[in-house]
Design an enzyme around this catalytic site. Structure first.
Site, PDB file in Angstrom:
ATOM      1  N   GLY A 282       0.786  -1.225   0.000  1.00  0.00           N
ATOM      2  CA  GLY A 282       0.000   0.000   0.000  1.00  0.00           C
ATOM      3  C   GLY A 282       0.819   1.277   0.000  1.00  0.00           C
ATOM      4  CB  SER A 283       0.067   4.518   1.631  1.00  0.00           C
ATOM      5  OG  SER A 283      -1.256   4.588   1.157  1.00  0.00           O
ATOM      6  CB  ALA A 284       4.770   1.437   2.814  1.00  0.00           C
ATOM      7  CG  PHE A 285       5.186   0.461  -2.922  1.00  0.00           C
ATOM      8  CD1 PHE A 285       5.514  -0.022  -4.178  1.00  0.00           C
ATOM      9  CD2 PHE A 285       5.405  -0.366  -1.835  1.00  0.00           C
ATOM     10  CE1 PHE A 285       6.040  -1.288  -4.346  1.00  0.00           C
ATOM     11  CE2 PHE A 285       5.920  -1.632  -1.985  1.00  0.00           C
ATOM     12  CZ  PHE A 285       6.245  -2.102  -3.254  1.00  0.00           C
TER      13      PHE A 285
END
Length: 567
Positions: A282-285
């Site tokens: 998810g948003s960790a990318f």
């Protein structure tokens, strides 16, 4: 005529005594020389055995003093795995004189963790069998007191793990003292551990057992509190790639291995989810994708704005934000408020090639970058069309292991150099040079942005005071039966500290956790773990809290607009 009288003991007798004395002396000297010669030969033989036979790997006279398998220690010399004489208890059913049922009952009293039925089956079996491996001396004494001649007590070389479950997934296990390691470091470094020339010297891992214990305890506490299915975490040295701690919950005790044959990774405590399980993170990318756009010349100014007034419709799909701002937003706002729409627009402008190039340079298309034999590769998109590039930029449509993410974040904050992870303790001269994946300028800017996410945005629950933590939340729906399950989340917080001079990456991941008031996103489940881990382990690692220091984000703060929101 004079008479000559010869007295006894005259000259002739004297000469005889001298001759006998000389003969005795010569014989004594000969015996002494023979004794010295034999002694010299024996001493020489012992020295030769000690200097050469053991170095050549022979089991000579000094063999018992050298372990059959080298000890494993942590980076500070704390023993994690040792080979030593251990008690075992075995049975020859044909020689038993007692009643098997009664013996089984008494054995169960001595070993309550083993079922009475299990003992009975072995006691009535057809052949020799172990009743217990690695028994304690007091347990051996108790069994011996039963007076059963069919029960034996062999002494065997056993691989013991004195810290029990601590770092079990890193250590792995060895079936016996001379066998091939079954997983983890025991398998990865098996040749080093049984090398006759080196097995007398402990093998040092990069793990710090103090830090490992803190990470495991905090992950377990959060797993229980949030009723999560699994949990895991990694602490990585950003400048060397050394793994300081790696935990996967649930754990197992390598001293008490059970048969998990045939079980999938997701169902086995032996599975190290940090290197064997792949997740859409998810948003960790998002920080990685925006950094790629900065190096590609697509994002040239932090004040550049992107349309997030409404969901983005592409090829029949709708990309939306969990907490829409409903306006045009700039780059810091995209990260601080975790905007899928803004990140997707940047990726669309950049195109697929730069993103693919970055992710390949981070080994996202390869198996997890570490020495372990058991490690998974990333799930790489088969078709990099326009919609794929957009969704991959915010961590959907591509899956990697948590270790992949940890090494990527290390490069993101350390000046741009990627290095593979290692569980070996490295000397300064052994640290790999690595390869450049981000420019130094982009890395410096990302340190500011990651710090802003924690101080002003979705990562505020990870803000350990004085440690200058920076990082990014990630909450991804799990794919099930060809679609995403909106009620099943993998939540991640990827971080580094201290951000003014980054030294360590900390990644925490929770599988299907539920936070307070039913909140399930990373801000409520994964980020708080990082805060507590940093507070506990920072001083152990030589990073002391200092609230007078911080990353200078004064040039970016004026760009933030609107109310701060949680992811």
């Amino acid at each position: 005529m004079a008479t000559i009288i010869v007295q006894p003991g005259g000259p002739r007798a004297g000469r005889q005594r001298v001759n006998l004395t000389a003969t005795a002396h010569n014989r004594l000297m000969l015996l002494l020389i023979l004794f010295l010669g034999i002694t010299t030969i024996l001493i020489g033989r012992l020295l030769w055995v000690g200097m050469f036979a053991q170095g050549a790997g022979g089991d000579g006279a000094l063999g018992p003093f050298v372990p059959a398998r080298a000890d494993i220690v942590d980076r500070n010399g704390v023993p994690l795995a040792r080979t030593m004489d251990a008690y075992s208890i075995s049975v020859r059913p044909s020689k038993l004189i007692g009643e098997p049922a009664e013996l089984a009952r008494k054995l169960h009293e001595i070993f309550p963790d083993e079922a009475e039925a299990t003992f009975y089956k072995k006691l009535t079996g057809r052949g020799w069998a172990y009743l217990r491996r690695r028994a304690l001396p007091e347990q051996v004494a108790a069994v011996n007191a039963l007076g059963e001649i069919g029960i034996e007590f062999p002494r065997e070389k056993e691989r013991l793990y004195p810290q029990r479950t601590l770092a079990a997934h890193v250590l792995g296990f060895a079936p016996n003292s001379k066998g091939v390691g079954g997983m983890g470091a025991e398998a990865a470094f098996n040749d080093r551990l049984i090398d006759p020339a080196l097995r007398g010297k402990p093998f040092a891992l990069s793990i710090d057992s103090r830090v490992q214990g803190a990470l495991e305890s905090e992950l377990y506490a959060q797993l229980v509190q949030t009723r999560a299915k699994d949990a895991g975490g990694i602490i990585l040295d950003v400048n060397t790639g050394e793994v300081i701690a790696m935990a996967s919950i649930p754990v197992f005790d390598p001293n008490k291995l059970q048969n998990y044959a045939g079980k999938r990774c997701s169902e086995s405590p032996l599975c190290n989810h940090m290197v064997q399980a792949r997740y859409e993170l998810g948003s960790a990318f998002k920080p990685l994708s925006i950094a790629a756009a900065m190096d590609a010349g697509v994002v040239t100014s932090m004040s550049k704005r992107y349309d997030a007034t409404a969901p983005l419709a592409v090829a029949g799909f709708r990309i939306k934000d969990d907490h829409p701002l409903g306006r045009w937003i700039n780059v810091p706002e995209i990260l601080v408020h975790s905007s899928n729409i803004g990140t997707a627009r940047i990726a669309d402008e950049m195109g697929a090639a730069p993103l693919q190039k970055l992710f390949r340079s981070l080994d996202f298309d390869q198996r997890a970058p570490i020495e372990f034999n058991e490690r998974a590769g990333g799930l790489w998109p088969s078709n990099w069309g326009r919609i794929t590039s957009m969704t991959v930029s915010y961590g959907h449509g591509i899956a990697v292991t948590p270790l992949h993410l940890a090494t990527a974040y290390a490069a993101l904050v350390n000046g741009g150099m990627w290095r593979p992870a290692t569980v070996r303790k490295l000397r300064p001269q052994d640290v790999p040079h690595g390869r450049r994946v981000f420019s130094a300028a982009t890395s410096a800017r990302m340190r500011q942005l990651l710090r802003m996410i924690v101080s002003e945005g979705t990562g505020r629950s990870a803000d350990a005071k004085g440690f200058r933590v920076g990082g990014k939340t990630g909450s991804a729906e799990k794919p099930q039966e060809g679609r995403y399950n909106k009620t099943s989340l993998v939540t991640t917080f990827a971080s580094a500290f201290p951000m003014d001079n980054p030294r360590y990456v900390v990644v925490a991941i929770m599988d299907e956790a539920t936070g307070q008031f039913g909140l399930r996103t990373a801000a409520w489940t994964a980020a708080p773990v990082v805060k507590r881990v940093v507070e506990r382990t920072g001083p152990m690692l030589g990073v002391m809290p200092d609230e007078r220091r911080d990353v200078d984000i004064s040039d970016l703060m004026p760009l933030l607009h609107g109310e701060k929101e949680k992811e």
